[in-house]
Design a protein around this motif. Structure first.
Motif, PDB file in Angstrom:
ATOM      1  N   TYR A 104     -68.366 -31.193-100.671  1.00 25.77           N
ATOM      2  CA  TYR A 104     -67.196 -32.021-101.005  1.00 25.77           C
ATOM      3  C   TYR A 104     -67.270 -33.373-100.325  1.00 25.77           C
ATOM      4  CZ  TYR A 104     -62.420 -33.782-101.067  1.00 25.77           C
ATOM      5  OH  TYR A 104     -61.320 -34.568-101.236  1.00 25.77           O
ATOM      6  N   GLU A 105     -67.069 -34.396-101.111  1.00 28.17           N
ATOM      7  CA  GLU A 105     -66.828 -35.738-100.601  1.00 28.17           C
ATOM      8  C   GLU A 105     -65.840 -36.391-101.546  1.00 28.17           C
ATOM      9  OE1 GLU A 105     -69.083 -39.983 -99.669  1.00 28.17           O
ATOM     10  OE2 GLU A 105     -70.269 -38.205-100.149  1.00 28.17           O
ATOM     11  N   HIS A 106     -64.687 -36.764-101.034  1.00 27.25           N
ATOM     12  CA  HIS A 106     -63.610 -37.244-101.891  1.00 27.25           C
ATOM     13  C   HIS A 106     -64.076 -38.418-102.753  1.00 27.25           C
ATOM     14  CE1 HIS A 106     -59.559 -37.839-103.268  1.00 27.25           C
ATOM     15  NE2 HIS A 106     -59.634 -39.126-102.950  1.00 27.25           N
ATOM     16  N   GLY A 107     -63.871 -38.265-104.050  1.00 30.57           N
ATOM     17  CA  GLY A 107     -64.251 -39.308-104.996  1.00 30.57           C
ATOM     18  C   GLY A 107     -65.710 -39.303-105.383  1.00 30.57           C
ATOM     19  N   ALA A 108     -66.498 -38.433-104.754  1.00 32.39           N
ATOM     20  CA  ALA A 108     -67.937 -38.437-105.042  1.00 32.39           C
ATOM     21  C   ALA A 108     -68.425 -37.095-105.583  1.00 32.39           C
ATOM     22  CB  ALA A 108     -68.720 -38.810-103.786  1.00 32.39           C
ATOM     23  N   ARG A 109     -68.107 -35.984-104.903  1.00 33.12           N
ATOM     24  CA  ARG A 109     -68.572 -34.683-105.374  1.00 33.12           C
ATOM     25  C   ARG A 109     -67.566 -33.607-104.992  1.00 33.12           C
ATOM     26  NH1 ARG A 109     -71.851 -36.238-101.059  1.00 33.12           N
ATOM     27  NH2 ARG A 109     -71.798 -34.849 -99.224  1.00 33.12           N
TER      28      ARG A 109
END
Length: 537
Positions: free
Chosen positions: A414-419
């Motif tokens: 998880y990376e907000h706005g990315a994956r």
């Protein structure tokens, strides 16, 4: 269909003799005209109607005799129209009789110009066609056909057979053709002596009289009715050639797989175009460059076993490996394509994201280290370190076998706005256990959808968008999981377990880091039994 009127009178030599002959085919009707003796000059050239067909390379059957393509073949000459010379080439490749023709001819008569390969499979030299005799025909305009003999005649109809191959090409001054006739068609077995009756007939309908030119000499225009006049073909190498083995097929370790040992057993499949040939040896290589410009490891072994285990451990890292094999006649194959091998011997061992779709996908390549999927011997997926930055860490769909996921670390999905990849995702799954897994910095730590009768226990789940999430999932046991720092406080519960349209799930012993007091579970669509053990930090 082609028929002969037997009342014709024939001559010998180059003198033209009137005849009456009728040939009826499905394509055209030819009414008799003058003929000439076709093989005049062959005897004077010392040509004998016997040929030794030996092994050569397999030609491309495209009607064009490319430079060098037939250099390894036996060659024959046939005198044709105007004293010109046609060339015939013969060889075998261990599986097929291959024949090439080059015919000078300035008059292109399309379908009427033909080459015939005459076959007497048992070399009986009968005075008339018998069962087992064939005429394989190709025309200048690239139409091919076949006649099979029966009871002294060439069958009543043309056979459009697909058990042999031929191709013709034409220019303004000549034409050429190539034939590939499988051994089964000519009754040959590789490695066994065999003599067949064989002849060739070149028909030139653009001359007057019409030219019928045979390999055997002397000849009459209708000698295709008399196998006793044909030549013979045999093979001093008994129709056998040792072809190099096929490229090996690598089987294990699986391509691009992480493995936790530097001494894996490498395996491959050996195959050979020669029936009965076996592996006589192999050469194995491993390198840290895919071009194998300077292989780090090489081993050559005389062995019929298609496997190799290095005695010295290969260091951790990414490697490339390949194999070539030789047969029991010492003919080598080329190199196989390479497999990528990733070695990590430090616990937990690195592994790519795992995707299992159906029971049959529980394989070594998908992280299974043991088990057979039964209740007493479940599949085990354990001790893997999985970076979920490109896919869900472990995703399992549509299974009902028994399995356990344990002692794995799954992270960074998880990376907000990315994956937004998940640690573990089960869809339509029963009979699974998730135990002692660490799942952090993922979209969901563990996510069950339409899944039941699974157990989730003693896992460490933190810094995820949501810890454990169940939707349309019932009758699961969730116990003694350490869950904290879930980001979705504003929407779900801050203890990180969320349920939607799920019921009859038994949730006990949640050890969490969060606020004091009981935090309610969203339980849309069903009732769940929750017994919480909270730990205040």
């Amino acid at each position: 269909m082609e028929m002969k009127r037997v009342t014709a009178v024939f001559g010998v030599g180059t003198k033209a003799i009137p005849i009456i002959a009728v040939f009826v085919t499905v394509f055209a009707v030819f009414v008799g005209m003058n003929t000439q003796n076709m093989s005049a000059g062959n005897a004077e050239k010392g040509i004998k109607s016997i040929v030794d067909v030996t092994a050569g390379t397999t030609p491309t059957i495209d009607g064009t005799l490319s430079a060098g393509e037939w250099d390894d073949a036996a060659s024959l000459d046939i005198s044709v129209t105007g004293g010109a010379t046609a060339h015939v080439y013969l060889k075998h490749d261990g599986t097929k009789l291959c024949i090439g023709f080059e015919v000078p001819d300035v008059t292109d008569d399309g379908f009427s110009d033909r080459i015939e390969v005459l076959l007497d499979l048992d070399n009986s030299k009968d005075t008339e066609p018998q069962t087992g005799d064939f005429r394989l025909i190709i025309s200048r305009d690239d139409l091919y056909m076949e006649y099979a003999a029966s009871a002294g005649e060439w069958g009543g109809s043309i056979i459009l057979s697909d058990d042999w191959n031929a191709k013709a090409t034409s220019t303004a001054t000549a034409w050429s053709a190539e034939f590939a006739i499988p051994y089964a068609k000519v009754g040959v077995t590789a490695g066994t002596a065999k003599t067949i009756g064989l002849d060739f007939l070149i028909k030139d309908y653009g001359t007057s009289p019409v030219g019928f030119y045979y390999w055997h000499s002397p000849s009459e225009y209708d000698d295709f009715y008399r196998p006793n006049t044909w030549g013979t073909a045999s093979s001093s190498d008994n129709w056998y050639t040792n072809q190099m083995p096929n490229l090996p097929t690598l089987t294990a370790p699986a391509n691009n797989a992480w493995i936790p040992t530097g001494t894996p057993t490498f395996t491959w499949a050996f195959s050979d175009p020669n029936a009965g040939d076996t592996q006589g040896g192999f050469m194995w290589q491993a390198d840290n460059n895919s071009d194998f410009s300077s292989p780090e490891y090489t081993n050559e072994t005389v062995s019929n076993i298609s496997s190799y285990t290095p005695a010295t451990a290969i260091p951790d890292g990414v490697w490339y490996w390949r194999v070539k094999t030789k047969d029991n006649h010492d003919a080598w194959s080329g190199w196989s394509s390479y497999f990528v091998l990733k070695i990590d011997t430090v616990y937990p061992y690195s592994h790519d994201p795992i995707s299992i779709n159906g029971n049959s996908d529980f394989t070594e390549a998908n992280g299974v280290v043991s088990g057979n999927g039964t209740e007493i011997d479940p599949y085990i997926i354990e001790n893997w370190d999985i970076n979920a930055g490109g896919a869900n860490g472990i995703e399992i769909r549509d299974t009902d076998v028994y399995f356990i996921i344990r002692d794995c670390v799954i992270h960074d999905g998880y990376e907000h706005g990315a994956r937004y990849y998940e640690g573990i995702y089960l869809l339509n799954v029963i009979n699974g256990k998730i135990k002692n897994v660490t799942s952090y910095t993922n979209s969901y730590g563990i996510h069950l959808s339409s899944s039941s009768n699974n157990n989730i226990s003693t896992n460490h789940i933190y810094n995820n968008w949501d810890g454990i999430y169940l939707e349309y999932s019932s009758n699961n046991n969730i116990s003694t999981n350490h869950i904290y720092n879930s980001y979705a406080y504003f929407y779900f519960s801050d203890d990180g377990i969320s349920l939607a349209y799920s019921s009859n799930n038994n949730i006990t012993g949640v050890v969490r880091k969060g606020k004091e007091g009981v935090i309610p579970f969203p339980t849309w669509g069903g009732k769940n039994d929750r017994k919480e053990k909270r730990q205040k930090f």
